[in-house]
Design a protein around this motif. Sequence first.
Motif, PDB file in Angstrom:
ATOM      1  N   ASP A 239       0.836  -1.189   0.000  1.00  0.00           N
ATOM      2  CA  ASP A 239       0.000   0.000   0.000  1.00  0.00           C
ATOM      3  C   ASP A 239       0.871   1.241   0.000  1.00  0.00           C
ATOM      4  OD1 ASP A 239       0.780   0.675   2.619  1.00  0.00           O
ATOM      5  OD2 ASP A 239      -0.871  -0.435   3.498  1.00  0.00           O
ATOM      6  N   SER A 240       0.217   2.377  -0.180  1.00  0.00           N
ATOM      7  CA  SER A 240       0.942   3.640  -0.294  1.00  0.00           C
ATOM      8  C   SER A 240       1.361   4.185   1.061  1.00  0.00           C
ATOM      9  CB  SER A 240       0.061   4.672  -1.008  1.00  0.00           C
ATOM     10  OG  SER A 240      -1.184   4.822  -0.331  1.00  0.00           O
ATOM     11  N   LYS A 241       0.789   3.682   2.159  1.00  0.00           N
ATOM     12  CA  LYS A 241       1.141   4.177   3.481  1.00  0.00           C
ATOM     13  C   LYS A 241       2.386   3.483   4.021  1.00  0.00           C
ATOM     14  CE  LYS A 241      -2.062   4.698   6.660  1.00  0.00           C
ATOM     15  NZ  LYS A 241      -3.049   4.356   7.736  1.00  0.00           N
ATOM     16  N   GLY A 243       4.147   0.871   2.216  1.00  0.00           N
ATOM     17  CA  GLY A 243       4.943   0.192   1.212  1.00  0.00           C
ATOM     18  C   GLY A 243       4.691  -1.302   1.249  1.00  0.00           C
ATOM     19  N   LYS A 269       8.273   1.136   4.612  1.00  0.00           N
ATOM     20  CA  LYS A 269       8.442   2.562   4.885  1.00  0.00           C
ATOM     21  C   LYS A 269       8.459   2.901   6.371  1.00  0.00           C
ATOM     22  CE  LYS A 269       6.158   4.055   0.599  1.00  0.00           C
ATOM     23  NZ  LYS A 269       5.065   4.866   0.013  1.00  0.00           N
ATOM     24  N   TYR A 728      -8.878   0.896  -2.364  1.00  0.00           N
ATOM     25  CA  TYR A 728      -8.396   2.273  -2.416  1.00  0.00           C
ATOM     26  C   TYR A 728      -9.277   3.131  -1.504  1.00  0.00           C
ATOM     27  CZ  TYR A 728      -7.543   7.037  -3.969  1.00  0.00           C
ATOM     28  OH  TYR A 728      -7.249   8.378  -3.991  1.00  0.00           O
ATOM     29  N   SER A 750      -4.498   9.334   1.089  1.00  0.00           N
ATOM     30  CA  SER A 750      -4.860   8.315   0.105  1.00  0.00           C
ATOM     31  C   SER A 750      -4.085   7.039   0.406  1.00  0.00           C
ATOM     32  CB  SER A 750      -4.536   8.797  -1.315  1.00  0.00           C
ATOM     33  OG  SER A 750      -5.279   9.968  -1.608  1.00  0.00           O
ATOM     34  N   ASN A 751      -4.748   5.925   0.252  1.00  0.00           N
ATOM     35  CA  ASN A 751      -4.123   4.648   0.568  1.00  0.00           C
ATOM     36  C   ASN A 751      -4.599   3.598  -0.424  1.00  0.00           C
ATOM     37  OD1 ASN A 751      -2.495   2.901   2.035  1.00  0.00           O
ATOM     38  ND2 ASN A 751      -4.207   2.218   3.296  1.00  0.00           N
TER      39      ASN A 751
END
Length: 786
Positions: A239-241, A243, A269, A728, A750-751
């Motif tokens: 995920d974007s939060k 990694g 991350k 998402y 955003s995640n």
Amino acid sequence: MPFTSRSLLVSFAGCLLYGAPVIADDGNPVSPENSAIFPLKTDAVNSCKVPDKMSKEEEEQQPVLIQADSVEASNNSKAVYKGNVHIIKGRQEIKADSITLHQQENIAIAEGNVDYSSMDMRSTSDKVTTDLTTEDTTMVNTAYNMSCQPIRGTASRVLKTGQEIYQLEDASFTTCPADDNSWRFKASDIELDQSDEWATFYNARFEVLDVPIFYLPYITVPVGDQRKTGVLIPSASLDSKNGFELSVPIYWNIAPNYDATTTINYMEKRGTQLESEFRYLTELGVGTVDLEFLGSDEKFQEKGARWGASWVHSGIFRKHWKFEIDYSQVSDIDYFQDLNSSIGTRDEGQLSQSGEVSYRSQDWDMTMRVRDFQVLVENQTPYRLMPQVEFNYYAPQFYSAFDFNFHSHVSKFATDDETKPSATRVHLEPKLSLPLSGTWWSLTPETSLLYTYYSQEFDKQPEGADGPLDLAHEVSRTIPEVRINGAIYLDSTHRFLGEYLQTLEPKIQYLYVPEVDQSEIYGGTGDGGYDSSKLQLDYYGLFRDRQYSGVDYISSANQFSIGATSRFYDDTYKERMNISFGQILYMDGSGTQSDTDDDKNSSAWAMESDFNYDDYLFYHGGIQYDSNLSELQIANSTLEYRHSAGYVQANYRYVSKNYIDENVPYSNSDNTTTRYGIYQAGILTQYNIGNNWRLRAQYFYDTKEEFMLEALAGVTYLSDCWSFGLTYSDQLISWDSGSTLSTYKPEYESNLMLSIAIRGLGSNTGITSGSATNALGYGRPFYLNN
């Protein structure tokens, strides 16, 4: 002495070792006690029930049933069966091109297209050697399927010890259906213990679509419901939060009533986080302790070590004692915003830290409790309850039809805010009531006496909205209360719309509480207090006897509450609709306040309604409308369509700014909280495609400020052996530093969450969706009977 026949059913003269009989059909009748039906059939093979332990003599006396096209036998020592050979003994069944039976050892060697079945395994092999007495079996070049678990695989060699233990060499293992090789384990050795329902792998590698993913020298996995210490199946996500994220759970089976799961959670991350869950069951109750620790958050290094802890316990001891604990704490107020956590959720706004012990009997109960909070916002210092002792006494029909109740408590309040007082409060509240009722009516007059004593501690007078308060270090208050509540229940003789049975339930209440000066008590003017806050005046709140929770402020009352509920039932007496509406009439003009007019003599109208059309269309709505000001104060509405594959829900929530300013206990005069009030619309849906795919989405929008509050969309695929989730989410988390509501600059988080997991090993392996979630979620606010 060889002999053959195209459909020969051979009868071997004599018995196997120790006289175990061989039964076959040579055209002559067999005795009833040894009768068998040909072709051979049995219900014992491939049954998951573990058989009762038999003695050695009983095992040896089980008959061996044999069917073959031909047989060659010599000297009562060996027999070779050829052509469609079929053997059954007890819970073993073998089919092969040829089987050699060594009579003295009671060992069968099967070769060529060997199908072997026992009570918990089916396999095909090049060669199988089995002891028909002990069921010890060796298989070569085998493809196997377990009968009682969804397990299959291959092995160069399989050794079966007794009835429940299997050892596999150069083997593969998966729970995927046949012809589905989405994932599998390959190992030099695998041990399957059917009694413990666990599998142990040595030198194992995990493969996805035949591609090696990771290697483990040793791992144990569950293949049933039994608990055993070992490493569980890892799961991975992206995920974007955080990694790339890899979670490896380790299960500890400490005792039959204790266990723990420790998860090593690597986040690309953030670093490596340890999560631990300890569960217990004792004589005093059941509980769970959760711990989370991240030594250094690489994304927010200035916040140092980050941790969370919670303890939840509930239990009843010897029928009378009850214990409750709910304690949670995190390292910082941004913990839930920055990290995915099982400790709590960020929309709670605070974490509870409470515990209580109670003793209950038929006529009375006593409770001692302590309570504190960790507030997840800046500059908030709530009161701690350290402690409170509560005593209640119940005497129904203590004199004729009169009921007597007595409620009391002694509470100690403390706070870290030096501008607020601390206090000890003693409250006594006897109540006498006379419940009367008939088939179509009810009436309950009651009277109470509320006595409260305060010992307040402060160095200087605390500040109020209009300057210093005039509090007393010691103060007492005595307030009587009279309440009369009545209702009528009416049924219509005519059906509404020719189909529905309608009822009407008018309700009226009179409440009298004299006005008493309470200004020397902290919160005694209705602005907060030690544990008091104003309650919402919806329809159900019209008939309360208090406007505030707690007892720091007892508002005066000389009022009638009037209302009615109408219900609609179908032919099966299932409630399909209800509507309730009501209002408070104040005898002393203490209703709506106006800057230009005198106080009005009525409250806002409150209405609630529910509707169910044919069990697929549901509606709930409620409003509070102040006719004195011609203002809609509160409104909420929810419409939901349900079908076999999911649901669609639309909802709307409105709260006027005036209502917020008058009822929220903090000032909003600078518009830092809201400019217009709450105008929130949302739509949520979930749709299932077949048995495998699930789609879900939700979207919330502020229709007045014209910006999004939250959005989420997700897709999940579930098969018998693996799961996939892609979610998402976009959430409003704060405003830009320094911005005001006149220059909105919302900040969003955003995640994108991708989750993949295998399924079928134990009950907690599969992941059903991505872990991205929203604070605003699905609710089911429908309150129809039946």
